[in-house]
Design a protein around this motif. Structure first.
Motif, PDB file in Angstrom:
ATOM      1  N   ASP A  86    -120.557 -42.719  63.081  1.00  0.00           N
ATOM      2  CA  ASP A  86    -121.334 -42.964  61.861  1.00  0.00           C
ATOM      3  C   ASP A  86    -121.708 -44.442  61.749  1.00  0.00           C
ATOM      4  O   ASP A  86    -122.819 -44.791  61.370  1.00  0.00           O
ATOM      5  CB  ASP A  86    -120.534 -42.541  60.609  1.00  0.00           C
ATOM      6  CG  ASP A  86    -120.355 -41.032  60.535  1.00  0.00           C
ATOM      7  OD1 ASP A  86    -120.917 -40.330  61.406  1.00  0.00           O
ATOM      8  OD2 ASP A  86    -119.650 -40.551  59.622  1.00  0.00           O
ATOM      9  N   ILE A  89    -124.397 -45.375  64.329  1.00  0.00           N
ATOM     10  CA  ILE A  89    -125.715 -44.931  63.858  1.00  0.00           C
ATOM     11  C   ILE A  89    -126.218 -45.860  62.737  1.00  0.00           C
ATOM     12  O   ILE A  89    -127.359 -46.302  62.736  1.00  0.00           O
ATOM     13  CB  ILE A  89    -125.642 -43.458  63.381  1.00  0.00           C
ATOM     14  CG1 ILE A  89    -125.350 -42.542  64.586  1.00  0.00           C
ATOM     15  CG2 ILE A  89    -126.936 -43.045  62.684  1.00  0.00           C
ATOM     16  CD1 ILE A  89    -124.869 -41.152  64.219  1.00  0.00           C
ATOM     17  N   LYS A 112    -123.351 -36.130  68.429  1.00  0.00           N
ATOM     18  CA  LYS A 112    -123.787 -36.787  67.185  1.00  0.00           C
ATOM     19  C   LYS A 112    -124.704 -37.981  67.459  1.00  0.00           C
ATOM     20  O   LYS A 112    -125.671 -38.213  66.743  1.00  0.00           O
ATOM     21  CB  LYS A 112    -122.566 -37.256  66.384  1.00  0.00           C
ATOM     22  CG  LYS A 112    -122.236 -36.336  65.202  1.00  0.00           C
ATOM     23  CD  LYS A 112    -121.087 -36.891  64.390  1.00  0.00           C
ATOM     24  CE  LYS A 112    -121.465 -37.048  62.924  1.00  0.00           C
ATOM     25  NZ  LYS A 112    -120.292 -37.377  62.088  1.00  0.00           N
ATOM     26  N   ALA A 116    -128.836 -38.303  66.763  1.00  0.00           N
ATOM     27  CA  ALA A 116    -129.394 -39.408  65.971  1.00  0.00           C
ATOM     28  C   ALA A 116    -130.445 -40.184  66.766  1.00  0.00           C
ATOM     29  O   ALA A 116    -130.911 -41.236  66.328  1.00  0.00           O
ATOM     30  CB  ALA A 116    -128.262 -40.335  65.537  1.00  0.00           C
TER      31      ALA A 116
END
Ligand SMILES: [Zn+2]
Length: 357
Positions: A86, A89, A112, A116
């Motif tokens: 997270d 990103i 993930k 992204a």
């Protein structure tokens, strides 16, 4: 672009966490942008930030558009910390370069990242990365600590004389290396016999070293409360592992284990140590406990020092005593991965051929 040099630098950063990350992997991270490194970080200890976050906290300029080089797949799950992907990103990293995938089933950071729109390159110096974190990968696969034996023997395979004298078989250079080894392991384990005959302190006597847990395995209560390991217990890291249900009046923590073959169930003990986030155990003797771990197929690695002396004698001790193989074909099989010289001594580092992961 060739990322191997940057990955090697990640490995060097990762190694700074050696002996402090317990069951976590050693990880280093670098952000590379416009031809230069703009941030470095690593996982400093089990209780601190992951390497990626440590790196982001040390940036010279914004990471946006940069490349993150990290030796392990960034995590994607909530553990002690929020997921690193997270943050990767959020920081608008363009590309992530990884050595090893995380074998923890909870982690799928790559998906993930790709979702992204981040480019992901994996497998850079993959084998070196696996070797660096062999402890972590074994922990993940077998859900128990890595177990290594260490002993010093004579040319004729003896670790002590008929009178139990063992000081010193190996030379000073070998013993200095053992102190470094202890700093790499989360716990040092000995049997009650070794405690009685050698009265070891089981500390890591190197600068900046972290003392490991000290574990004494016994099926009886006959431990001397004045042994060095109990007197030195100011850090509360001395543990008695026993299958006895009686009480001890000794300055140490007690771990009660199941009974197997009249003694401590060693598999149960390793389970209990792993639950306490102990990721590696170095067994430092003696013959009976070495053999017990060997018979249970729990020996992953051996550091065998050989000194150019001959002890001989029918009742002198060898490194493994107790039940053995009836046929050579039943012998436990290992692979010699490294041979080192310490002055007049030689050390073999051998790994169990069944434990490749
Ligand atoms: Zn993470």
């Amino acid at each position: 672009m060739n990322y191997e040099n940057l990955m090697r630098e990640c490995f060097d950063l990762a190694l700074k966490g050696r002996g402090k990350v317990l069951t976590n992997p050693m990880v280093g991270a670098i952000v590379f942008k416009n031809g230069k490194i703009i941030g470095r970080g690593y996982h400093r200890s089990f209780y601190q930030d992951h390497a990626e976050i440590d790196c982001f906290n040390n940036l010279e300029e914004a990471a946006e558009g940069g490349t993150l080089v990290v030796n392990l797949e960034p995590c994607s799950h909530f553990g002690k910390h929020p997921p690193c992907v997270d943050e990767v990103i959020r920081r608008k990293i363009k590309k992530v370069v990884i050595s090893n995938l995380d074998t923890n089933p909870k982690v799928d950071g790559i998906k993930k990242l790709k979702d992204a729109g981040i480019e992901v390159i994996t497998g850079v110096l993959e084998n070196e990365g696996k070797k660096l974190n062999e402890k972590f990968f074994l922990n993940m696969k077998y859900k128990r600590p890595l177990l290594a034996l260490k002993y010093a023997q004579s040319l004729d395979g003896k670790i002590a004389t008929e009178t139990f004298d063992s000081k010193w078989i190996s030379n000073e250079e070998s013993r200095a290396f053992v102190h470094k080894l202890r700093n790499d392991y989360d716990a040092i384990l000995v049997g009650a016999n070794t405690l009685a005959s050698d009265n070891p302190r089981l500390t890591s006597r190197i600068d900046g070293g972290v003392n490991p847990y000290r574990i004494i395995v016994t099926n009886s209560l006959s431990l001397d409360p004045l042994s060095e390991v109990f007197l030195e217990n100011s850090d509360n890291k001395t543990i008695i592992a026993t299958n006895s249900t009686k009480d001890f009046d000794i300055n140490a923590e007690i771990i009660r284990c199941k009974t197997k073959g009249g003694g401590v169930d060693l598999e149960d003990l390793l389970d209990k140590l792993y639950q306490r986030d102990i990721g590696s155990v170095l067994v430092e003797g003696g013959s009976v406990i070495n053999n017990a771990f060997l018979r249970e197929n729990l020996v992953d690695k051996i550091y065998q020092f050989i000194a150019p002396i001959i002890v001989s004698g029918l009742r002198s001790r060898s490194a493994f005593m107790g039940e053995g193989a009836k046929l050579i074909s039943e012998a436990k099989k290992f692979r010699i991965d490294e041979i080192r010289r310490f002055g007049s001594d030689v050390m073999f580092e051998v790994n169990n051929v069944y434990r490749d992961c």
